[in-house]
Design an enzyme around this catalytic site. Structure first.
Site, short mmCIF file in Angstrom:
data_model
loop_
_atom_site.label_atom_id
_atom_site.label_comp_id
_atom_site.label_asym_id
_atom_site.label_seq_id
_atom_site.Cartn_x
_atom_site.Cartn_y
_atom_site.Cartn_z
N ASP A 24 0.84 -1.20 0.00
CA ASP A 24 0.00 0.00 0.00
C ASP A 24 0.88 1.25 0.00
OD1 ASP A 24 -1.92 1.93 0.28
OD2 ASP A 24 -2.45 1.43 2.36
N LYS A 73 1.70 7.94 0.35
CA LYS A 73 2.14 8.00 1.75
C LYS A 73 3.53 8.62 1.83
CE LYS A 73 -0.25 3.81 3.39
NZ LYS A 73 -1.06 4.46 4.42
N GLU A 91 -7.95 2.52 0.67
CA GLU A 91 -8.20 1.52 -0.38
C GLU A 91 -8.74 0.20 0.17
OE1 GLU A 91 -5.40 1.87 1.09
OE2 GLU A 91 -4.87 -0.21 1.53
N ARG A 139 -11.00 -0.53 2.36
CA ARG A 139 -12.47 -0.60 2.43
C ARG A 139 -13.09 -0.83 1.06
NH1 ARG A 139 -12.56 5.19 5.20
NH2 ARG A 139 -10.55 4.37 5.85
N1 BES Z 1 -3.10 0.25 5.29
C1 BES Z 1 -3.46 1.52 5.81
C2 BES Z 1 -3.68 1.51 7.33
C3 BES Z 1 -2.47 1.20 8.17
C4 BES Z 1 -1.71 2.21 8.69
C5 BES Z 1 -2.16 -0.10 8.49
C6 BES Z 1 -0.61 1.93 9.47
C7 BES Z 1 -1.07 -0.38 9.28
C8 BES Z 1 -0.29 0.62 9.78
C9 BES Z 1 -4.74 2.02 5.15
O1 BES Z 1 -4.93 1.60 3.84
C10 BES Z 1 -4.68 3.50 5.13
O2 BES Z 1 -3.82 4.01 4.47
N2 BES Z 1 -5.58 4.14 5.86
C11 BES Z 1 -5.60 5.56 5.93
C12 BES Z 1 -7.04 6.01 5.82
C13 BES Z 1 -7.19 7.47 5.60
C14 BES Z 1 -6.69 7.87 4.23
C15 BES Z 1 -8.65 7.83 5.75
C16 BES Z 1 -5.01 5.96 7.28
O3 BES Z 1 -5.20 5.25 8.26
O4 BES Z 1 -4.31 6.96 7.31
ZN ZN Z 2 -4.02 -0.15 3.31
MN MN Z 3 -4.00 2.88 2.46
#
Ligand code: BES
Ligand code: ZN
Ligand code: MN
Length: 499
Positions: free
Chosen positions: A269, A276, A348, A350
């Site tokens: 991701d 990110k 992504e 969800r």
């Molecule tokens: N895979 C990430 C969540 C994550 C973060 C898992 C850190 C493990 C460690 C997920 O896809 C994500 O990026 N979520 C975002 C959502 C936001 C854009 C609403 C997040 O948590 O920042």
């Molecule tokens: Zn993710």
């Molecule tokens: Mn993500």
């Protein structure tokens, strides 16, 4: 590392391990060794400030009166309170203490303390289970590691009067341990090796355990109409896959409808176009932790021939930025027909789960659905790395999952849901958007999003972002991929849905 069981006898070589209850209480075997060594254990415990707390260890080297090369004391805490988890913890602590000690063999004189309710055979099996879980290593890519930095311990014999019962109990636990290690392996593999196509191919090997495995490729996913999942994958050089694993362990059941597990399998991701930051991005190789857990649970159920009908569905994609990647503002049509405005391409998971949940309930008419996902960073803010977030539309299901988590030492904490949170994801352009309005309650708005793809079926969602990976060793979980959820769901099935 090999674990076996035998009747008690002092070993001629290697380490002998003695269990100790709190406040330095030795059992008959410990007392016997203490006597033959002129009170060595008693003196060592005092000098070493060792009191027998759970998971505490103390090594005593080469006492002349013994054939063994060392005695390792391991604490069980307050003896009468010792539980399955206590013996698992002791097994893990012993492996940690001896693993790199130079010792190759250990014989464990397992004495169940007075007043403890765990049967002797069970206690010995739990000890070996904990040891096996702690002995896990992911070292296939380490080619230059020095010999004396590698584990030396090869063989652990757990000695118990109930060795036969232990062997029997361990067969089942060992199947679960292997499944946990399978999940850890998947979570640990880097994303250049483990991608949607290779992970799907790997799942086919589960057929050797008696599972039915079906891989849906891009053509099939398009035909079905999984627009939300495909949108996430479209920036990657790898095609997405959905893998369906079935275990029909109770074909004659009055109600044959399966229990369904659904997993987020984002093999990497990057965040996509909503990219990110660089720091820590390597962690996103384990963003397929939900899928890995589902694969591990199906592995466990098949390996121990659980009397249950279960189906596992994992959505495998890689979230990459590229010329073909999905953009913020894109609107996709999910399998359910509902449209989604993709405000943030980093939300992504969800999108992947939405189509997998819908597909699962439509295709398999499950009695209940449980999804697992490393879904939000926000759940780490809320619960840290100690507990997973639990969301559910059904109190009975939530309670059963929480109880299973407590029993196996994988705790989950129930989070709230409700209409006020649901409103946050309404969109002006489509049926919904994939993130909430503000930054608050990010894990809850994510769960509300999933809920829009669940109809009339008991459903629970486990946000395992904080617990799928650990940076510190604990008794039965070395640092790295934890396999969190495999033990919990195996227990949930055993306690609620078998037979
Ligand atoms: N895979 C990430 C969540 C994550 C973060 C898992 C850190 C493990 C460690 C997920 O896809 C994500 O990026 N979520 C975002 C959502 C936001 C854009 C609403 C997040 O948590 O920042
Ligand atoms: Zn993710
Ligand atoms: Mn993500």
């Amino acid at each position: 590392m090999k674990f076996s069981f035998a009747k008690p006898a002092l070993p001629k070589t290697g380490a002998v391990v003695v269990t100790v209850s709190a406040e330095r209480t030795l059992g008959p075997a410990g007392q016997e060794i203490d006597r033959t060594t002129g009170g060595m254990l008693t003196r060592a415990m005092e000098a070493g400030r060792f009191t027998g707390k759970a998971e505490e260890t103390l090594t005593v080297l080469a006492p002349a009166a013994l054939d063994a090369s060392r005695v390792l004391l391991v604490g069980l805490g307050k003896g009468a309170d010792a539980k399955d988890l206590t013996f698992q913890g002791a097994g893990g602590a012993v492996v940690a203490a001896l693993e790199k000690s130079g010792e190759t063999d250990a014989a464990v004189w397992l004495e169940v303390p007075e007043g403890c309710a765990v049967p002797a055979g069970q206690a010995a099996a739990e000890f070996a289970f904990g040891g096996r879980l702690r002995a896990y290593r992911f070292d296939k890519y380490r080619t230059t590691e020095k010999k004396d930095a590698k584990p030396s311990l090869k063989k652990v014999t757990v000695m118990s009067d109930a060795a036969d019962a232990a062997k029997k109990a361990f067969a089942r636990l060992d199947a679960v341990a292997q499944a946990v290690c399978h999940t850890r392996d998947l979570v640990s593999e880097p994303a250049n090796v483990l991608h949607p196509e290779s992970l799907a191919e790997g799942c086919r090997e589960l057929t050797s355990l008696g599972l039915q495995v079906e891989v849906l490729d891009l053509k099939k996913l398009r035909k079905l109409g999984m627009g939300a999942l495909i949108g996430v994958a479209q920036g990657s050089a790898y095609e997405p896959r959905v893998v369906v694993m079935r275990w029909d362990g109770n074909p004659g059941a009055e109600d044959p409808s399966p229990v369904a597990f659904i997993g987020k399998g984002v093999t990497f991701d990057t965040g996509g176009i909503s990219i990110k930051p660089a720091a820590g991005m390597e962690d996103m190789k384990w963003d397929m932790g939900g899928a890995a857990t589902v694969i591990g649970v199906m592995h466990a159920l098949a390996a121990r021939k659980a009397k249950v009908n279960a189906v596992g569905v994992v959505g495998l994609v890689e979230n990459m930025p590229s010329g073909t990647a999905q953009r913020p503002g894109d609107i996709v049509t999910s399998l359910s027909g509902q449209t989604i405005e993709v405000i943030n391409t980093d939300a992504e998971g969800r999108l992947v789960l939405a189509d997998c949940l819908w597909y699962t309930q439509d295709t398999f008419k499950p009695r209940l659905m449980i999804d697992l996902a490393t879904l939000t960073g926000a759940i780490i803010i809320a619960l840290g790395n100690e507990q997973a977030g639990l969301f559910a539309n059904d109190d009975g299901l939530a309670d059963a999952l929480a109880a299973a988590g407590r029993a196996v030492g994988e705790p989950v904490w129930r989070m709230p849901m409700g209409d006020a949170y649901d409103k946050e994801i309404n969109s002006d352009a489509a049926d919904m958007k994939n993130v909430g309005n503000g930054r608050g309650a990010g894990s809850i708005t994510a769960a509300q999003f999933l809920k829009r793809f669940v109809r009339d079926v008991p459903w629970a969602h486990l946000d395992i972002a904080g617990v799928a990976w650990t940076k510190k060793d604990s008794a039965t979980v070395p640092k790295g991929g934890t396999g969190f959820g495999v033990r919990l769901l195996d227990r949930f099935i055993a306690d609620n849905h078998e037979g």
